[in-house]
Motif scaffolding. Structure first.
Motif, PDB file in Angstrom:
ATOM      1  N   LEU A 113     -14.389  -6.298  10.324  1.00 36.85           N
ATOM      2  CA  LEU A 113     -13.023  -5.858  10.199  1.00 36.85           C
ATOM      3  C   LEU A 113     -12.036  -6.855  10.513  1.00 36.85           C
ATOM      4  O   LEU A 113     -10.907  -6.519  10.695  1.00 36.85           O
ATOM      5  CB  LEU A 113     -12.754  -4.675  11.170  1.00 36.85           C
ATOM      6  N   ASP A 114     -12.463  -8.218  10.696  1.00 30.80           N
ATOM      7  CA  ASP A 114     -11.343  -9.198  10.815  1.00 30.80           C
ATOM      8  C   ASP A 114     -10.911  -9.809   9.473  1.00 30.80           C
ATOM      9  O   ASP A 114     -11.320 -10.534   8.785  1.00 30.80           O
ATOM     10  CB  ASP A 114     -12.388 -10.544  11.599  1.00 30.80           C
ATOM     11  N   LEU A 115      -9.733  -9.080   8.960  1.00 27.97           N
ATOM     12  CA  LEU A 115      -9.135  -9.176   7.648  1.00 27.97           C
ATOM     13  C   LEU A 115      -8.416 -10.476   7.677  1.00 27.97           C
ATOM     14  O   LEU A 115      -8.313 -10.961   6.824  1.00 27.97           O
ATOM     15  CB  LEU A 115      -8.347  -7.956   7.442  1.00 27.97           C
ATOM     16  N   GLY A 116      -7.701 -10.750   8.860  1.00 26.70           N
ATOM     17  CA  GLY A 116      -6.877 -12.004   8.761  1.00 26.70           C
ATOM     18  C   GLY A 116      -5.515 -11.631   8.122  1.00 26.70           C
ATOM     19  O   GLY A 116      -4.677 -11.724   9.000  1.00 26.70           O
ATOM     20  N   ALA A 117      -5.264 -11.618   6.943  1.00 26.81           N
ATOM     21  CA  ALA A 117      -4.138 -11.437   6.337  1.00 26.81           C
ATOM     22  C   ALA A 117      -3.270  -9.992   6.695  1.00 26.81           C
ATOM     23  O   ALA A 117      -4.163  -9.067   7.090  1.00 26.81           O
ATOM     24  CB  ALA A 117      -4.199 -11.404   4.808  1.00 26.81           C
ATOM     25  N   GLN A 118      -2.123 -10.015   6.902  1.00 26.68           N
ATOM     26  CA  GLN A 118      -1.502  -8.759   7.540  1.00 26.68           C
ATOM     27  C   GLN A 118      -0.505  -8.136   6.436  1.00 26.68           C
ATOM     28  O   GLN A 118      -0.253  -7.177   6.724  1.00 26.68           O
ATOM     29  CB  GLN A 118      -0.836  -9.011   8.663  1.00 26.68           C
ATOM     30  N   GLY A 119      -0.042  -8.791   5.307  1.00 25.04           N
ATOM     31  CA  GLY A 119       0.605  -8.173   4.364  1.00 25.04           C
ATOM     32  C   GLY A 119       2.196  -8.259   4.898  1.00 25.04           C
ATOM     33  O   GLY A 119       2.682  -9.178   5.864  1.00 25.04           O
ATOM     34  N   ASN A 120       3.027  -7.677   4.124  1.00 23.07           N
ATOM     35  CA  ASN A 120       4.694  -7.895   4.404  1.00 23.07           C
ATOM     36  C   ASN A 120       4.860  -6.835   5.608  1.00 23.07           C
ATOM     37  O   ASN A 120       4.796  -5.729   5.672  1.00 23.07           O
ATOM     38  CB  ASN A 120       5.237  -7.112   3.139  1.00 23.07           C
ATOM     39  N   PRO A 121       5.548  -7.797   6.585  1.00 24.63           N
ATOM     40  CA  PRO A 121       6.251  -7.089   7.718  1.00 24.63           C
ATOM     41  C   PRO A 121       7.299  -6.105   7.436  1.00 24.63           C
ATOM     42  O   PRO A 121       7.750  -5.146   8.362  1.00 24.63           O
ATOM     43  CB  PRO A 121       6.473  -8.163   8.716  1.00 24.63           C
ATOM     44  N   ASP A 122       7.912  -5.919   6.518  1.00 28.47           N
ATOM     45  CA  ASP A 122       8.665  -5.213   5.940  1.00 28.47           C
ATOM     46  C   ASP A 122       8.479  -3.861   5.771  1.00 28.47           C
ATOM     47  O   ASP A 122       9.229  -2.846   5.320  1.00 28.47           O
ATOM     48  CB  ASP A 122       9.966  -5.830   4.838  1.00 28.47           C
ATOM     49  N   VAL A 123       7.026  -3.745   5.383  1.00 32.32           N
ATOM     50  CA  VAL A 123       6.314  -2.515   4.992  1.00 32.32           C
ATOM     51  C   VAL A 123       6.129  -1.721   6.279  1.00 32.32           C
ATOM     52  O   VAL A 123       5.411  -2.334   7.015  1.00 32.32           O
ATOM     53  CB  VAL A 123       5.326  -2.906   4.062  1.00 32.32           C
ATOM     54  N   VAL A 124       6.594  -0.522   6.291  1.00 33.86           N
ATOM     55  CA  VAL A 124       5.922   0.460   7.337  1.00 33.86           C
ATOM     56  C   VAL A 124       4.787   1.352   7.000  1.00 33.86           C
ATOM     57  O   VAL A 124       4.793   1.890   5.968  1.00 33.86           O
ATOM     58  CB  VAL A 124       7.125   1.447   8.031  1.00 33.86           C
ATOM     59  N   VAL A 125       3.761   1.129   7.465  1.00 34.15           N
ATOM     60  CA  VAL A 125       2.339   2.208   7.246  1.00 34.15           C
ATOM     61  C   VAL A 125       2.334   3.209   8.334  1.00 34.15           C
ATOM     62  O   VAL A 125       2.335   2.831   9.634  1.00 34.15           O
ATOM     63  CB  VAL A 125       1.185   1.213   7.203  1.00 34.15           C
ATOM     64  N   GLU A 126       2.432   4.596   7.801  1.00 33.94           N
ATOM     65  CA  GLU A 126       2.154   5.612   8.578  1.00 33.94           C
ATOM     66  C   GLU A 126       0.714   6.541   8.215  1.00 33.94           C
ATOM     67  O   GLU A 126       0.481   6.462   7.044  1.00 33.94           O
ATOM     68  CB  GLU A 126       3.614   6.471   8.567  1.00 33.94           C
ATOM     69  N   GLU A 127       0.552   7.605   8.873  1.00 35.10           N
ATOM     70  CA  GLU A 127      -0.469   8.385   8.531  1.00 35.10           C
ATOM     71  C   GLU A 127       0.389   9.577   7.732  1.00 35.10           C
ATOM     72  O   GLU A 127       1.453   9.806   7.937  1.00 35.10           O
ATOM     73  CB  GLU A 127      -0.753   9.098   9.768  1.00 35.10           C
ATOM     74  N   ALA A 128      -0.225   9.751   6.515  1.00 37.99           N
ATOM     75  CA  ALA A 128       0.391  10.748   5.492  1.00 37.99           C
ATOM     76  C   ALA A 128       0.473  12.152   5.918  1.00 37.99           C
ATOM     77  O   ALA A 128      -0.648  12.751   6.701  1.00 37.99           O
ATOM     78  CB  ALA A 128      -0.247  10.539   3.985  1.00 37.99           C
ATOM     79  N   LEU A 129       1.426  12.780   5.506  1.00 42.60           N
ATOM     80  CA  LEU A 129       1.387  14.159   5.720  1.00 42.60           C
ATOM     81  C   LEU A 129       1.707  14.974   4.581  1.00 42.60           C
ATOM     82  O   LEU A 129       1.748  14.640   3.386  1.00 42.60           O
ATOM     83  CB  LEU A 129       2.760  14.674   6.654  1.00 42.60           C
ATOM     84  N   LEU A 130       1.417  16.367   4.455  1.00 45.23           N
ATOM     85  CA  LEU A 130       1.412  17.179   3.288  1.00 45.23           C
ATOM     86  C   LEU A 130       2.838  16.707   2.528  1.00 45.23           C
ATOM     87  O   LEU A 130       2.664  16.880   1.351  1.00 45.23           O
ATOM     88  CB  LEU A 130       1.053  18.409   3.637  1.00 45.23           C
ATOM     89  N   GLU A 131       3.822  16.657   3.206  1.00 47.43           N
ATOM     90  CA  GLU A 131       4.981  16.554   2.735  1.00 47.43           C
ATOM     91  C   GLU A 131       5.093  15.304   2.071  1.00 47.43           C
ATOM     92  O   GLU A 131       6.215  14.923   1.067  1.00 47.43           O
ATOM     93  CB  GLU A 131       6.165  16.632   3.500  1.00 47.43           C
TER      94      GLU A 131
END
Length: 357
Positions: free
Chosen positions: A148-166
């Protein structure tokens, strides 16, 4: 009706009759599967009884004897997948397919199905499918990565959240933009994935409308000093739109120390800008126990889920089309390697018949 050469070498003409299956056919179909040499299977999560009750289930009789069965399910709305084709050893394969397949196609087309597909059919079945207009759609290849040591983190301007039904409408819009019609998911499939999957994450644009040129984006981003104006304009429009502002999403399952990324989709205008990497990095972080709400679904806390703990994950796998070069470059850049597993998808587009059966 066609002519078949029997095991004794004598030509015999056997009339056949195809009809929609019913759940009470279960015992005879089960026996056909157990005793026949020509059996194609590609099981999903459905039971045999459930498949027999569906519109894509047809049985084929010669007299009072069951000689064939074709069961097709439509888990992705417009795309149906063959789960079973079994025929008795004394049956004529060409006759069986000629009398069952068109009936299945017609019944499914009347219910909105656009394609019927077979996954990795053997040579004897491929020959029959080609005669009915089926062709190789693509090859699906499997990637795997340990640790699970991926290294790359991607774009910090992107917010990732748990999805909801909406979030489903936004996820659906991304999916339709990112994939050609054959590979798209429908809203019901996305809702089901949220209920059954261990992780469902969505990506949104953060406060900054311009992606930062950080390592891990890929060679093109590192060489481009200015952001794509179209992506910047879209990012500005997406920022602050609340739960509709989904620019990407990911679904994954975890079981017995393994994780499988079921879907990773990013809106085309935001591809190659670290969004996919950001989603994968957040998934790996949560599977490693580094989030404040790992393994949640529809807003439920992790202690209310029946999901395996992320710390047990030792291997992550995923599938993608052989021709999807952009996705393959992303996965290989994140340390995934091809396992050698290949699934050929053969398909044909169907159209509704002018009458109902």
């Amino acid at each position: 009706m066609t002519t078949e050469r029997s095991l004794t070498g004598r030509d015999r003409a056997w009339p056949g009759e195809a009809r929609p299956a019913v759940p009470s056919d279960w015992l005879r179909v089960s026996w056909l599967i157990e005793t026949s040499r020509r059996v194609f299977t590609h099981w999903g999560g459905e039971s045999l009884r459930a498949l027999l009750a569906g519109p894509g289930a047809v049985v084929w009789y010669q007299g009072r004897a069951l000689r064939g069965a074709l069961l097709v399910d439509a888990p992705r709305g417009e795309v149906a997948e063959a789960r079973l084709l079994a025929m008795h050893d004394d049956a004529d394969p060409a006759q069986c397919v000629a009398e069952t397949l068109p009936l299945v196609e017609r019944r499914l087309a009347l219910r909105g199905v656009r394609w019927v597909s077979f996954s990795s059919p053997e040579a004897w079945l491929r020959e029959l499918l080609v005669a009915h207009g089926y062709a190789l759609k693509d090859r699906v290849i499997t990637y795997a990565r340990r640790g699970l040591d991926l290294g790359a983190q991607g774009n910090p301007d992107v917010v990732v959240e748990e999805a909801l039904l909406e979030d489903v409408p936004g996820m659906l819009a991304v999916d339709r933009a990112a994939f050609e019609p054959f590979w798209r998911l429908d809203a019901e499939t996305l809702r089901r994935a949220m209920g059954e999957g261990t992780y469902t994450l969505v990506a949104r644009w953060g406060a900054s409308p311009h992606p930062s040129p950080l390592p891990g984006y890929g060679q093109r981003e590192a060489e481009t000093p200015h952001p794509d104006p179209r992506a910047s304009a879209l990012a500005t429009a997406y920022s602050g739109r609340g739960r509709e502002a989904v620019i990407g999403y990911l679904t994954a399952d975890v079981w017995e120390g393994r994780a499988h990324v079921v879907r990773l989709a990013v809106a085309p205008a935001f591809q190659r800008r670290g969004v996919g990497t950001r989603l994968m990095a957040e998934l790996f972080r949560r599977m490693g126990g580094g989030s404040d709400g790992a393994a949640t679904s529809q807003g439920l806390p992790s202690d209310l889920r029946e999901a395996p703990v992320g710390m047990a994950v030792r291997e992550v796998t995923l599938n993608t089309q052989e021709t999807n070069l952009r996705s393959r470059l992303l996965y290989e850049g994140l340390g995934f390697g091809v396992t050698g597993g290949v699934e050929e998808v053969w398909a044909r587009e169907v159209t509704p018949a002018p009458h109902k059966d």
